[in-house]
Enzyme design. Structure first.
Site, PDB file in Angstrom:
ATOM      1  N   HIS A 152       0.858  -1.185   0.000  1.00 17.70           N
ATOM      2  CA  HIS A 152       0.000   0.000   0.000  1.00 17.70           C
ATOM      3  C   HIS A 152       0.892   1.233   0.000  1.00 17.70           C
ATOM      4  O   HIS A 152       1.756   1.370   0.858  1.00 17.70           O
ATOM      5  CB  HIS A 152      -0.898   0.011   1.235  1.00 17.70           C
ATOM      6  CG  HIS A 152      -1.683  -1.255   1.402  1.00 17.70           C
ATOM      7  ND1 HIS A 152      -1.125  -2.395   1.945  1.00 17.70           N
ATOM      8  CD2 HIS A 152      -2.960  -1.573   1.058  1.00 17.70           C
ATOM      9  CE1 HIS A 152      -2.039  -3.357   1.949  1.00 17.70           C
ATOM     10  NE2 HIS A 152      -3.149  -2.886   1.412  1.00 17.70           N
ATOM     11  N   LYS A 179      -1.553  -8.177  -4.083  1.00 16.68           N
ATOM     12  CA  LYS A 179      -2.439  -7.009  -4.136  1.00 16.68           C
ATOM     13  C   LYS A 179      -1.603  -5.733  -4.069  1.00 16.68           C
ATOM     14  O   LYS A 179      -0.741  -5.597  -3.193  1.00 16.68           O
ATOM     15  CB  LYS A 179      -3.445  -7.028  -2.983  1.00 16.68           C
ATOM     16  CG  LYS A 179      -4.521  -5.945  -3.113  1.00 16.68           C
ATOM     17  CD  LYS A 179      -5.520  -6.012  -1.971  1.00 16.68           C
ATOM     18  CE  LYS A 179      -5.096  -5.110  -0.837  1.00 16.68           C
ATOM     19  NZ  LYS A 179      -6.109  -5.039   0.240  1.00 16.68           N
TER      20      LYS A 179
END
Length: 256
Positions: A152, A179
């Protein structure tokens, strides 16, 4: 167009690297097969379980066990039991504070994960934390859980080459899906994530946050992102669309 079925969790996956052009057995999050069309994941905080009826309309539910004033294994187990009654597959996330979560103590985070593996269908752990939780990942794989390793970036979207290197790192750490969530304050940033999604040789879930975050939740699945996330109640990331709105868009653009 969506990428074809990917490596399973871990159905049919051996130790030898798979040729990029060869077919991959299906990835699954619980009973949910990934790859035919983008799966909508309703993200819900531990303190927002009143929105479980909304979450239950999505394909899967992500429980953010860090989003509570009183985190811990017992509260998380109780929440998972409640969410399991919806019949939807459950992804357990206990996000680190350094990557947008609310828990800074890695020992506390790992204790929650370990105590709740039997009630989850998958886990999401940061690539940066994978070394700390190597035994956790091993246990998750032994139980047949989907392992998502994530990064992230709340400041920017790094270059394509940098992000592909992070995908490779996640694969080395044992991810079924990598991700990538970055800040997309320009269309150029969205294009970088599209290029990464299209060229990654491993299953990915890509998401934008910030100004063009909402747009990314639709265009990146069109490029091959397996998962797209919406909020069951309060957004758990900047630019996150409400889950019901995202479901309506997905069903319009990708009819069942």
């Amino acid at each position: 167009m969506l990428r074809g079925p990917a490596v399973s969790s871990r159905e049919g996956q051996g130790d030898e690297p798979r040729d990029r052009g060869s077919p991959r057995p299906a990835l699954r999050l619980g009973a949910l097969a990934l790859g035919d069309r983008p799966a909508v994941v309703a993200s819900i905080g531990l303190d927002d379980l009143a929105a479980e009826e909304i979450a239950a309309r999505a394909d899967a539910i992500e429980l953010r066990a860090d989003l509570t004033a009183h985190p811990g294994p017992e509260a998380t187990r109780a929440a998972l039991s409640r969410l399991r009654a919806t019949g939807r597959p459950i992804l357990l996330t206990v996000r680190a504070a350094r990557e947008g979560g609310q828990l800074a103590d890695d020992r506390q985070r790992l204790a929650i994960y370990r105590a709740c593996l039997t009630q989850a269908d998958g886990i999401d752990l940061e690539i940066a934390s994978a070394a700390l939780g190597a035994d956790l990942l091993c246990s998750a794989r032994q139980r047949g859980l989907l392992v998502i390793l994530s990064i992230h970036d709340f400041a920017t979207t790094p270059a394509r080459e940098v992000l592909l290197a992070r995908v490779a790192e996640g694969v080395r750490q044992g991810a079924d899906v990598v991700k990538i969530a970055t800040t997309t304050d320009s269309l150029a940033a969205v294009r970088i994530l599209m290029e990464v999604t299209l060229s990654a040789p491993h299953p990915v879930a890509t998401l934008g946050m910030g100004r063009f975050g909402a747009l990314s939740r639709i265009v990146l699945p069109a490029a091959g992102s397996l998962l797209t996330y919406g909020a069951a109640h309060r957004p758990t990331a900047p630019g996150q669309l409400p889950a019901l709105e995202l479901l309506a868009l997905r069903d319009k653009l990708w009819p069942a």
